[in-house]
Design an enzyme around this catalytic site. Structure first.
Site, PDB file in Angstrom:
ATOM      1  N   ARG A   1      -7.884 -23.522   8.091  1.00 22.31           N
ATOM      2  CA  ARG A   1      -8.174 -24.876   7.656  1.00 22.31           C
ATOM      3  C   ARG A   1      -7.342 -25.924   8.380  1.00 22.31           C
ATOM      4  NH1 ARG A   1      -9.732 -21.589   4.591  1.00 22.31           N
ATOM      5  NH2 ARG A   1      -7.696 -20.672   4.816  1.00 22.31           N
ATOM      6  N   THR A   2      -6.030 -25.741   8.422  1.00 23.62           N
ATOM      7  CA  THR A   2      -5.182 -26.802   8.970  1.00 23.62           C
ATOM      8  C   THR A   2      -5.451 -27.011  10.457  1.00 23.62           C
ATOM      9  OG1 THR A   2      -3.478 -26.267   7.342  1.00 23.62           O
ATOM     10  CG2 THR A   2      -2.816 -27.614   9.214  1.00 23.62           C
TER      11      THR A   2
ATOM     12  N   LYS B   1       7.464 -14.906  25.333  1.00 23.66           N
ATOM     13  CA  LYS B   1       8.383 -14.606  26.445  1.00 23.66           C
ATOM     14  C   LYS B   1       9.799 -15.076  26.138  1.00 23.66           C
ATOM     15  CE  LYS B   1       4.565 -15.517  29.660  1.00 23.66           C
ATOM     16  NZ  LYS B   1       4.094 -16.391  30.758  1.00 23.66           N
TER      17      LYS B   1
ATOM     18  N   ARG C   1       2.708 -25.906  13.640  1.00 22.12           N
ATOM     19  CA  ARG C   1       3.003 -25.035  12.498  1.00 22.12           C
ATOM     20  C   ARG C   1       3.921 -23.924  12.978  1.00 22.12           C
ATOM     21  NH1 ARG C   1      -1.110 -22.635   8.151  1.00 22.12           N
ATOM     22  NH2 ARG C   1      -0.678 -24.720   7.357  1.00 22.12           N
TER      23      ARG C   1
ATOM     24  N   HIS D   1       4.633 -28.954   3.838  1.00 20.29           N
ATOM     25  CA  HIS D   1       3.288 -28.979   4.416  1.00 20.29           C
ATOM     26  C   HIS D   1       2.743 -30.385   4.181  1.00 20.29           C
ATOM     27  CE1 HIS D   1      -0.410 -27.866   6.046  1.00 20.29           C
ATOM     28  NE2 HIS D   1      -0.710 -26.792   5.351  1.00 20.29           N
TER      29      HIS D   1
END
Length: 305
Positions: A51-52, A80, A101, A129
Site C-alpha cells: 500500500r505505502t 553490498k 521505508r 509512520h
C-alpha cells in the site's frame, strides 16, 4: 527545504491546509494532472510494502511526475553494505523528492540530514509512520467532518504498531479526544505514551475485551499482530488471533461508528465485515493517495492555481 519525519513536523494549521488541498484533489484530479511534470520521486523501500509504496507511486504519477527506486534492500546497494547516508546522497542526484521505508528506527532521519532533496519517512521500524497517520486523519475528517470530540478505540498490537503510535501523537493536539486501548497484556501501548497522556490530562483506559467497549466507540482502529516484530514465533502464534472483528461484534457498535485499519489485514477483521457501511478501511486507502499527492506538492513547494 522541509522533510516529513513525524506527523508533528506539521502544525495543526499546516495540516488543515494539507487536508484542504487533498480534498480539492479528490474533487478536481484533472486540475493537478501536470503539477509535477518533469519531477521524479524516489521510493527507497528497505522492507516490504504494498500500500505505502504503490500509494506514493500512484500519487506521483497522478501529478504527472515519474518514479524511480527499489522495493527491497536486496535489490539496492544496501546488499553490498552501502550506508543510508551514501544512498541518499546518490539518490539526491537522480530525484527531486524521496520516500524512504526502513526497518531501523531513525534511518529516514539520518537520510534527511544528508539529503539535498526532501525526504519523507514512509515508516521506520516500530517507531513512526507519518504518512499513514496523515491518511488516518484525512479519512476521519472526510467521513466525520471534524478531528475533535470523539472516542477512538485502538485494538491489537499497540506495542509494536508504529501506525498506532503516530496516530496517538497526532490526535492529542485536537480537543475532546478519548482513547481506549484494547490489547493483550503482552502488546500493551508503551509506557511513554500513557505517561504522555497523563501529563496532558487526556482521558484513556486500557482493556482486554473488545466486546465490552464497542458501544462507546466513534472509531475502531484495528491493527494486525505483526509477525516481523516478534523475536519468538511461539508468542506470535499465541497472540495473532487474539482479536477478530466479526458481524456479531459489529452488532454491538453504534450505527455511525467507523472501522479503520492501516492494512494489510490478516485475520483480525472477518471478511463478512467488508460489506458493512461502517467498514472504512478500503476508503482509507484511497484517501492515502490524495494525502500523499498533497504532501508531495507541499514539500516541493509547487502551487497549482
Amino acid at each position: 527545504m522541509r522533510h516529513l519525519m513525524s506527523p508533528l513536523d506539521f502544525t495543526v494549521e499546516e495540516l488543515d491546509r494539507l487536508f484542504d488541498l487533498a480534498s480539492d484533489m479528490e474533487q478536481n484530479m484533472g486540475k493537478y494532472a501536470h503539477a509535477c511534470k518533469g519531477k521524479k520521486l524516489a521510493t527507497c523501500f528497505y522492507e516490504p510494502s504494498t500500500r505505502t509504496r504503490l500509494s506514493f507511486e500512484s500519487a506521483m504519477l497522478n501529478l504527472g511526475g515519474s518514479v524511480i527506486g527499489f522495493s527491497d534492500a536486496g535489490s539496492s546497494s544496501a546488499s553490498k553494505g552501502e550506508s543510508v547516508s551514501d544512498t541518499i546522497r546518490v539518490i539526491s542526484c537522480f530525484a527531486d523528492i524521496c520516500a524512504m521505508r526502513h526497518p531501523k528506527e531513525g534511518a529516514p532521519m539520518v537520510a534527511a540530514e544528508k539529503a539535498s532533496i526532501p525526504v519523507i519517512n514512509a515508516g521506520d521500524g516500530g517507531h513512526q509512520h507519518p504518512t499513514q497517520t496523515l491518511t488516518d486523519l484525512l479519512t476521519i475528517r472526510s467521513l466525520r467532518g471534524r478531528l475533535d470530540h470523539f472516542t477512538i478505540g485502538l485494538c491489537g498490537d499497540l506495542k509494536f504498531g508504529r501506525t498506532v503510535h503516530s496516530l496517538i501523537h497526532a490526535l492529542v493536539r485536537y480537543p475532546g479526544i478519548r482513547f481506549i486501548f484494547i490489547s493483550p497484556e503482552e502488546l500493551k501501548v508503551p509506557d511513554y505514551i500513557t505517561e504522555m497522556l497523563r501529563e496532558k490530562d487526556i482521558p484513556f483506559e486500557e482493556v482486554i475485551r473488545l466486546e465490552e467497549i464497542m458501544p462507546q466507540l466513534d472509531f475502531l482502529y484495528m491493527t494486525r499482530v505483526q509477525r516481523e516484530r516478534f523475536f519468538n514465533e511461539e508468542d506470535y502464534v499465541r497472540l495473532k488471533d487474539f482479536y477478530i472483528l466479526n458481524k456479531e461484534k459489529m452488532n454491538l457498535a453504534k450505527e455511525n461508528m467507523l472501522v479503520l485499519h492501516p492494512l494489510p489485514r490478516v485475520n483480525e477483521i472477518s471478511v463478512d465485515v467488508d460489506e458493512d457501511p461502517r467498514a472504512a478501511y478500503f476508503r482509507q486507502v484511497q484517501y492515502g493517495v490524495y494525502v500523499r499527492m498533497a504532501l508531495i506538492l507541499t514539500l516541493l513547494e509547487i502551487e497549482v492555481k
